[in-house]
Design an enzyme around this catalytic site. Sequence first.
Site, PDB file in Angstrom:
ATOM      1  N   TYR A  54      -3.592  13.586  -3.859  1.00 44.54           N
ATOM      2  CA  TYR A  54      -3.766  12.107  -4.209  1.00 44.54           C
ATOM      3  C   TYR A  54      -3.676  12.227  -5.752  1.00 44.54           C
ATOM      4  CZ  TYR A  54      -3.817   8.936  -0.450  1.00 44.54           C
ATOM      5  OH  TYR A  54      -3.139   8.044   0.475  1.00 44.54           O
TER       6      TYR A  54
ATOM      7  N   TRP B 134       2.335   1.554  -3.305  1.00 46.80           N
ATOM      8  CA  TRP B 134       1.502   2.367  -4.440  1.00 46.80           C
ATOM      9  C   TRP B 134       1.352   3.757  -4.653  1.00 46.80           C
ATOM     10  CZ3 TRP B 134      -2.756   5.473  -4.026  1.00 46.80           C
ATOM     11  CH2 TRP B 134      -3.593   5.318  -5.007  1.00 46.80           C
ATOM     12  N   HIS B 135       1.805   4.394  -3.174  1.00 43.93           N
ATOM     13  CA  HIS B 135       1.746   6.043  -3.337  1.00 43.93           C
ATOM     14  C   HIS B 135       2.863   6.421  -3.805  1.00 43.93           C
ATOM     15  CE1 HIS B 135      -1.246   5.157  -0.170  1.00 43.93           C
ATOM     16  NE2 HIS B 135      -1.682   6.170  -0.329  1.00 43.93           N
ATOM     17  N   GLY B 136       4.236   5.557  -3.814  1.00 44.85           N
ATOM     18  CA  GLY B 136       5.387   6.222  -4.289  1.00 44.85           C
ATOM     19  C   GLY B 136       6.481   5.073  -3.875  1.00 44.85           C
TER      20      GLY B 136
ATOM     21  N   THR C 167       0.919  -1.361   0.107  1.00 43.17           N
ATOM     22  CA  THR C 167       0.086   0.038  -0.074  1.00 43.17           C
ATOM     23  C   THR C 167       0.812   1.184  -0.067  1.00 43.17           C
ATOM     24  OG1 THR C 167      -1.772  -1.357   1.089  1.00 43.17           O
ATOM     25  CG2 THR C 167      -1.858   1.137   1.124  1.00 43.17           C
TER      26      THR C 167
END
Lengths: 485, 77
Positions: free
Chosen positions: A482, A326-328, A323
């Site tokens: 986001y 997924w953001h970076g 997770t």
Amino acid sequence: MTFLSPTFLFLFLPVFLVVYTLFRREWRGLVLLAASLVFIAFQSKFYAAFYVGYLLVNYLFGRWLEKARDEDKSRKWALSISVMINVLLLVGFKLLLQYKADILAWNPGDAFGLNRWLRAFALPIGFSYTAFQIIAYLIDVANEITDSEKNLLRFANFTLMFPKMLSGPIERYRDIHTELADTPESFEQIANGLRRFIVGLGKKVLIADVVGKVVGQVFALDSPNIGPAYAWFALVGFAIQLYFDFSGYADMAIGIGQMMGFSFAENFNYPYIAKSVGEFWRRWHITLSSWFRDYIFLPIEISQRRNRRIPQQANLLLIFVLTGLWHGLTLNFVIWGCLFAMAMILESSFSGKWLKKLWTPLQHVWTLGWVLVAWVFFRSPNLLFAIKFFRSLLGLKPAVDYPFSQLIPFGLIDNSTWIALALGILLALPLGKMLNQWISQRLAGRPKLELAWLIVRDVLLMVLLVASVAMIASSGFTPGVYEQF
Amino acid sequence: MIDFDSLNEVFVMVFQDPEIRISAETTADDIDGWDSLSHVILISAIEDKYQITFTQREILRFRCVGDMLNCINQKLS
């Protein structure tokens, strides 16, 4: 183009809605696809073309999987290849984005003639959300949870529908396939969608952006050598900014979807009132956390239920690190994921039972404590900054003295920031929902009063719209947090 | 053939709540504590009670208690 840009608010959205509503229902799919491609082309015409290719390939993957799913070996092959290509594309894009500066520095002579392209590289709009949607679709087809979409236009709209491109929600095909075939028409739904959109706009512009200005200044410092009061203001402010920014976008996306006749999935459910970290993740970015639950965590747990080789704790760690990634692809996001995993592991062990017996305010302290610490890593530009920020929060003496001009005196945090922060804290609680329910119960069976209340509510929404637009006109807008993912 | 009463006993045991009353439409949202962690415990408890084994795909296809009951009865018949 974002939801807040004047081009979107005053040209794209109204023109689209009028054209969409005027067209007969069987033509609306084409109108929506054309609008979505224009929306993507505003970012890059190349990516609009990329997305057309992307959806065609995945359309064929879906059809292939449906044919292959009766035979176990073919199904596994088809699923592995189709999912792997999507994962590689996503990881490849994220790696390029993360390391483009290093690649440019390593190859200053432009040996491959690609530097100009690389300098301008940005993640295709909404790709993290779109890729996850497609992967879920492919797995669902392989598992016979849904059939593949045979109509290419419907599949194209499922993949590229513009309201959910910027920040999700990550829709499941099985939940919206009937609406893709035929969207119901209702004036009430259009009105409700418009109301939801205005609420989302207000949350983003009047709360998230106002608080975010100060938060942004603090996190843009070379080093956070600030006193604990500023540090706590910035941290609580960021928690409010992130929630109102992201949930505001979700409201706008859901609202536009409603105006078109779609019911998108909810992405937030008052996360800051959670009494455990587990509950927080059932209320925060719901479509992402449920994606990881359904497509990674549960399949591993189910396959291990008789013969466990991977401990459940390792599985929890895996999904939270993923997770984070997924953001970076940064160390900060990995630590952010590890922190949440640690909290979940504790809650799933004996501490969970202990937590349930605690006095309720202490349960909130436990949850918000983990969340706020995690937000420091989420928002800090690098690990060193995050460590120094913790020192500031604890009031420890900064290691290096920075000139006063780089600090933010409290005097510069004006009244509007305080009001936005206070409103943010109040509205993060379900007070509005409770008030609305209370009034509706009181007015039930009194049609005249009910009508009067509806008028008052819509007038208030109009005021909110005017205030939001005035704010955008006077101070511009900032892209959603986001959107970058 | 098993019925909801029989399956209800497994739910009562796993979620330690004697008040639980399941129906065909019951989903995880309707039962306190039915999260992804307890879901796997529930599946194992059902398998143990009825001496059956679900395939991974069968489990992933469950959307409500009705789906579960149909699948159990199919296996038992």
